[in-house]
Design a protein around this motif. Structure first.
Motif, PDB file in Angstrom:
ATOM      1  N   VAL A  59       0.717  -1.134  -0.051  1.00 56.47           N
ATOM      2  CA  VAL A  59       0.067  -0.230  -0.076  1.00 56.47           C
ATOM      3  C   VAL A  59       0.799   0.760   0.156  1.00 56.47           C
ATOM      4  CG1 VAL A  59      -1.890  -0.817   1.385  1.00 56.47           C
ATOM      5  CG2 VAL A  59      -0.173  -0.209   2.703  1.00 56.47           C
ATOM      6  N   PRO A  96      -0.119   6.897  -3.299  1.00 58.52           N
ATOM      7  CA  PRO A  96      -0.255   5.615  -2.761  1.00 58.52           C
ATOM      8  C   PRO A  96      -0.603   4.341  -3.071  1.00 58.52           C
ATOM      9  CG  PRO A  96      -1.218   7.181  -1.229  1.00 58.52           C
ATOM     10  CD  PRO A  96      -0.882   8.068  -2.845  1.00 58.52           C
ATOM     11  N   HIS A  97      -0.431   3.076  -2.919  1.00 56.35           N
ATOM     12  CA  HIS A  97      -0.125   1.945  -3.847  1.00 56.35           C
ATOM     13  C   HIS A  97       0.347   1.617  -5.224  1.00 56.35           C
ATOM     14  CE1 HIS A  97      -4.915   1.705  -1.574  1.00 56.35           C
ATOM     15  NE2 HIS A  97      -3.891   2.532  -1.033  1.00 56.35           N
ATOM     16  N   LEU A 102      -5.681  -0.600  -6.798  1.00 55.22           N
ATOM     17  CA  LEU A 102      -5.078  -1.881  -5.847  1.00 55.22           C
ATOM     18  C   LEU A 102      -7.161  -3.202  -5.442  1.00 55.22           C
ATOM     19  CD1 LEU A 102      -3.140  -1.888  -2.508  1.00 55.22           C
ATOM     20  CD2 LEU A 102      -2.968  -2.433  -4.615  1.00 55.22           C
ATOM     21  N   ASP A 103      -7.800  -1.461  -5.544  1.00 60.01           N
ATOM     22  CA  ASP A 103      -9.360  -1.597  -5.631  1.00 60.01           C
ATOM     23  C   ASP A 103     -10.045  -1.996  -6.990  1.00 60.01           C
ATOM     24  OD1 ASP A 103      -9.270   0.890  -6.369  1.00 60.01           O
ATOM     25  OD2 ASP A 103     -11.032   0.324  -6.518  1.00 60.01           O
ATOM     26  N   VAL A 156     -10.997  -9.492  -6.383  1.00 59.21           N
ATOM     27  CA  VAL A 156     -11.810  -9.670  -6.236  1.00 59.21           C
ATOM     28  C   VAL A 156     -12.749  -8.616  -6.901  1.00 59.21           C
ATOM     29  CG1 VAL A 156     -12.773  -8.252  -4.012  1.00 59.21           C
ATOM     30  CG2 VAL A 156     -14.188 -10.444  -4.583  1.00 59.21           C
ATOM     31  N   GLY A 157     -11.784  -7.290  -7.050  1.00 59.73           N
ATOM     32  CA  GLY A 157     -12.277  -6.107  -7.493  1.00 59.73           C
ATOM     33  C   GLY A 157     -11.977  -5.860  -8.591  1.00 59.73           C
TER      34      GLY A 157
END
Lengths: 503, 531
Positions: A167, A202-203, A452-453, A457-458
């Motif tokens: 992250v 970030p990420h 990341l999102d 599953v995203g």
């Protein structure tokens, strides 16, 4: 049973090969005049060919090569050539290889950085190679718990560190290991192409980590175009039919079940199973008839972010001027960057709709290793240009395109003086061009931003991340579905498998 | 109780968290000494009369999420704490009448509908969803950080119960929670709303105190904070303390003293005394040595471990983590003494719209541009402002008819292009940028200013000891929260140094005037018989 695969790119062909092997009567419908999609090699100036919009192939999963037995169908691997990072100060120019790094006193940091990635490679690979497990309680929780245990088996420190790095921002992560800003920018660049991030977002370390963990020491001889050739052979070997110039207009349904497809030319084809390798938005919003899926399922797709921040540049060159900083080298891959700050500014520029002051370029010269791409002694240069705003096609006037080209060439010429004079012809593809030519929403090379999102599953969302859709018989096999975009074949295999298992 | 030792615990720093920790320890029968460097307690939660007759709520200016359990245990109401609700959120615009969000949902709907009818309809649904998720987030705020690396049955049970709570949210809410954790505030709000006028002021809560922009991934989860206050009871957790935030500190200090805590001001600690790997007390700058069974630091992790303790006393890996821990102060504060109330062109005259917080956040792009300037080492020429006029809520803050105004400003990067020490040269220019910005929306403001106090992040560091001017004792980003705050080995208040504990905002769950780190630190110490 009849299967139709929409789109003859890497993922479509991989899915088709798999379905045909399983005994389905499989037809691939490709809109273009040749298969390949974003991996298709193409003559962009008479006499000059590139090896695909995607130009790297070192993320091809060894498990995918094995699953399709690609090496039996002519796929050849070669060691991926080292990446060269030029600099206006010759003593700072280096290749990302041990000997050069030692000279720049960055070897220790770089080795430590690579070692930490190697420590995580397996656990990352096992998440990305497998379908997204169901999330639930009781017995359904086992696959997720198994992943958690694998993660825990890394040891407390390495697990916690993975959760921290995942992250963090790429710049922060790299700065912990590498003193030279210029080097950090070069390493971060490929992760930014395909995401909506600057090195300080970030990420971005998480996306960089995934990319690095998936890269292998090898790549396909002949580049992505050669991968397509092998895939075509495998698919046809198993009996799949590839029909070119066939663009699907709409899917035909019968009470929530797939019935077939209707082509733009009016032809109707029946099928029990349809696998679409177009990006999820193009499939679910473009091909599925309105009203066929319910509003929340449609919203899930509508929310997929596909903002492109790069353009693609191809140059036909009468000669390849030597590197000013390292005339002794003739590298196939370069990254033209100045500093993390410049990268961040390029990101900011595009964010505010401006052309980048200093675009960064991920460059490849395929003609150095692939014979026949250009006339003898001539060369082809392929570059992802980072920092390009996502604008409507109308906003890309000739003037604006020229301005972007000039800025990109100015950056290239810092280390390759005389490059401009060697240009025989060029092709600059901005997002609307890519969207128009390949049908990818927003011209996005990854079929959806890497964020990341928008992973696991995203990717593209809980309903679709396993390659299944709310429509019985319709499956997705695109980089926009788990695991991610890029030349890996994984999304194609996972989507194809989901379809094969549905019988 | 005796003013002399031996002490069970010495709390270094009399900020609100230090005071909460001290008070709870004393309430449990421990002998506690609080040492504060300045002449007042409160740390960054102080009210000071910088200009005669005008009381500035100098740094922090609203009470955000003060934990109800701490409120109860310390009987803060009995010790004089009273919260006044902020009555609305007003976003003035250069043209048009701006946007005001009121406690009354119907009024708010009408306001939002002027920009977008669909947004007006969705706004209450968003609030309800956030309310449910805020309830889930309380599992994290009111307990020790979960430890995913632990194999102790109690920790596994905590992880399991968090997993259970997550599943109980249901698929739809779990999906939104996932997005809240990972997305940027702007992207998340894009999924819900179309109007920039609404999204911009909403997105601001995602960036306050961090050096990130509203489009930076990971900023969405802070949106929850706003809603967390509401479920705790509107009058309890969000609002303005009568007397300013100094009154919060005073009430906690009064409660602490009641329980027997001794508080010494103007007693700066120079270092933490060690005996082997055991903290045994402190040495004051005056040379005085005080011993105690435990030392609790309310200072931020860098000040605690690297300044007061010294790297030589730390395990090398831990020292490296603390050095990497990011501060990157990004905000400043401007306090004004005003001859009269500001008059906004968006909503002329004096009205209820001035009695809440006023945000200068006209669009997402405006906020993002402010951030981009700061990334280059400049303060934003047109910053995001969050303005409160305390004297409207509590008339004793200023002489009759006059007013005080508190302006929170972002971005003011600690790391200016010419280095942080150049802030004194830039300070007034920064103050001018803030006043000029606000005056575009409220012409005549400049003429009403009687006195101006400008605090850059450099000043926050010099004056209040906040490293790099970070108001939260370290960036509240995903890599620095929960079990990573400030480092895995110190994430549960206990540190690798025996007898040394952390109770400031650099510990879980982080910054804001909520008292949670201080309260949870005290609880942990008592449980583990650390004192």
């Amino acid at each position: 049973m009849k299967a139709i695969v929409i789109g003859g790119g890497q993922h479509g062909l991989a899915a088709a090969a798999l379905l045909a092997r399983e005994g389905l009567t499989t037809t691939v419908l490709e809109a273009g005049s040749k298969p390949g999609g974003l991996c298709r090699g193409r003559e962009f100036v008479t006499g000059y060919r590139h090896t695909g919009i995607h130009h790297d192939s070192d993320a091809l999963r060894p498990s995918a090569i094995a699953a399709l037995a690609l090496e039996e169908h002519g796929l050849r691997l070669r060691p991926a050539p080292p990446v060269f990072v030029p600099s206006p100060e010759p003593e700072r120019a280096l290749q990302l290889v041990a000997s050069d790094l030692v000279r720049r006193q960055e070897a220790t940091g770089f080795t430590a950085w690579r070692a930490s990635i190697d420590g995580w490679r397996q656990v990352i690979g096992s998440v990305l190679d497998a379908p997204v497990p169901p999330l639930g309680v009781g017995e359904a929780a086992w696959p997720v718990l198994k992943r958690a245990v694998e993660l825990r088996m890394l040891g407390a420190e390495r697990m916690i560190e993975l959760l921290r790095v995942g992250v963090a921002s790429a710049e922060d992560w790299l700065a912990e290991h590498l003193a030279e800003p210029h080097l950090r920018a070069a390493i971060a660049l490929p992760a930014l192409i395909g995401s909506y991030m600057g090195p300080r977002s970030p990420h971005s370390a998480g996306v960089l980590l995934l990319r690095e963990a998936l890269s292998t020491p090898n790549e396909v001889e002949g580049g992505p175009a050669a991968l397509i050739d092998a895939l075509v052979r495998v698919a046809e070997h198993h009996g799949a039919t590839i029909r070119l110039g066939k663009q699907v207009r709409t899917l035909q349904l019968d009470t929530g079940r797939i019935k077939g497809v209707e082509l733009v030319d009016g032809e109707v084809l029946e099928a029990d199973v349809v696998v679409s390798s177009l990006d999820p938005r193009a499939t679910m919003l473009g091909l599925v008839p309105p009203g066929a899926i319910c509003v929340p399922e449609e919203d899930e797709i509508r929310r997929v972010r596909c903002r492109s921040t790069s353009a693609k540049l191809h140059l036909a060159l009468s000669r390849l001027p030597p590197s000013a900083s390292r005339p002794d080298l003739s590298p196939e891959r370069w990254r033209v960057v100045r500093s993390p700050r410049h990268l961040e500014q390029a990101f900011d520029d595009q964010k505010h709709g401006r052309l980048p002051r200093t675009p960064a370029l991920d460059v490849r010269v395929p003609s150095l290793s692939v014979p026949g791409l250009a006339p003898e002694g001539h060369h082809v240069l392929s570059a992802h240009v980072f920092g390009v705003p996502a604008r409507d096609a109308d906003a890309w006037t000739e003037q604006e395109r020229q301005a972007l080209l000039d800025r990109a060439l100015a950056e290239l010429e810092v280390d390759r003086p005389g490059l401009r004079d060697a240009i025989v012809g060029h092709e600059l593809l901005v997002a609307p061009d890519l969207e128009q030519r390949f049908g990818t929403t927003g011209g996005h090379l990854m079929h959806g931003e890497h964020a990341l999102d928008q992973l696991w599953v995203g990717r593209p969302g809980p309903t679709y991340c396993r390659g299944r859709t709310p429509i019985t018989g319709l499956f997705l096999a695109s980089g926009g579905v788990h695991p991610m975009g890029g030349v890996s074949l994984m999304a194609g295999l996972l989507g194809g498998r989901a379809a094969a298992e549905s019988r | 109780m005796s003013q002399q030792g031996p002490w069970d615990a010495i709390v270094v720093g009399g900020g609100h968290n230090g005071l909460v920790c001290a008070a709870l320890l004393a309430k449990a029968g421990r002998k506690v000494l609080v040492l504060e460097r300045r002449h007042v307690v409160g740390g960054a939660a102080v009210t000071e009369e910088i200009y005669p007759g005008f009381k500035y709520t100098v740094c922090s200016y609203v009470v955000s999420l003060l934990r109800p359990w701490i409120w109860r245990e310390l009987e803060l109401a009995r010790f004089g704490l009273e919260l006044l609700p902020l009555e609305c959120s007003f976003t003035p615009h250069l043209e048009g009448s701006g946007l005001c969000r009121w406690p009354d949902p119907d009024l708010t709907r009408q306001e939002i509908a002027r920009f977008s009818a669909t947004d007006a309809e969705r706004y209450p649904e968003f609030g309800r969803t956030m309310g449910r998720l805020a309830r889930f987030a309380r599992h994290f705020i009111d307990a020790q950080a979960p430890d995913p690396a632990s194999i102790w049955p109690r920790d596994l049970a905590q992880l399991a119960s968090l997993g259970q709570a997550a599943l109980e949210l249901g698929d739809a809410d779990l999906e939104i929670q996932r997005k809240l954790t990972l997305m940027s505030a702007a992207d998340l709000l894009d999924e819900w709303f179309e109007s920039d006028a609404l999204k911009a002021p909403m997105s601001c809560s995602g960036i306050i105190g961090t050096f990130l922009g509203v489009r930076s991934p990971g900023t969405a989860y802070v949106l929850l904070h706003h809603y967390m206050g509401e479920i705790d009871g509107a009058s309890r957790a969000w609002g303005f303390a009568r007397g300013g935030n100094g009154a919060v500190s005073e009430a906690i200090a009064a409660s602490a003293r009641h329980h027997g805590v001794v508080i010494r001001t103007e007693a700066p600690v120079a270092k933490i005394k060690m005996s082997g790997n055991q903290a045994t007390g402190v040495v004051l700058e005056s040379g005085e040595e005080i011993t105690a069974r435990a030392v609790v630091s309310g200072l931020d992790p860098r000040a605690t471990f690297l300044r007061l303790l010294g790297e030589q006393h730390l395990p090398p890996e831990f020292a490296k983590r603390i050095q990497r821990y990011k501060f990157r102060g990004s905000s400043g504060k401007v306090n004004l003494a005003l001859d009269r109330l500001p008059d906004f062109t968006s909503r002329p005259g004096i009205g209820p719209h001035l009695r809440g917080d006023i945000a200068i956040a006209p669009s997402i792009d405006y906020l993002e541009r402010a951030y981009d300037e700061a990334k280059d080492g400049r303060f934003s020429s047109r910053p995001y402002l969050n303005v409160v006029i305390p004297s409207l809520l509590d008339p004793t803050m200023a002489p009759e008819g006059k007013h005080v105004m508190s302006i929170f400003v972002q971005y003011a990067p600690y790391e200016l292009a010419d280095g942080p020490q150049s802030w004194p040269q830039h300070r007034e220019a920064f103050g001018d940028a803030v006043v000029d910005t606000l005056a575009e929306y409220a012409p005549g403001l400049k003429e009403a200013i009687l006195h101006r106090q400008v605090l850059s992040p450099w000043d926050l560091e010099q004056e209040f000891g906040l490293t790099e001017g970070n108001i939260f004792h370290g960036e509240l980003t995903l890599d620095q929260i929960l079990f990573q705050r400030p480092a895995p080995a110190a994430a549960r208040y206990k540190t690798p140094v025996r007898g040394l504990w952390l109770c400031g905002s650099g510990a879980h769950p982080g910054g804001g005037v909520m008292g949670a780190p201080g309260g949870l630190c005290a609880k942990t110490m008592l449980q583990q018989a650390g004192v």
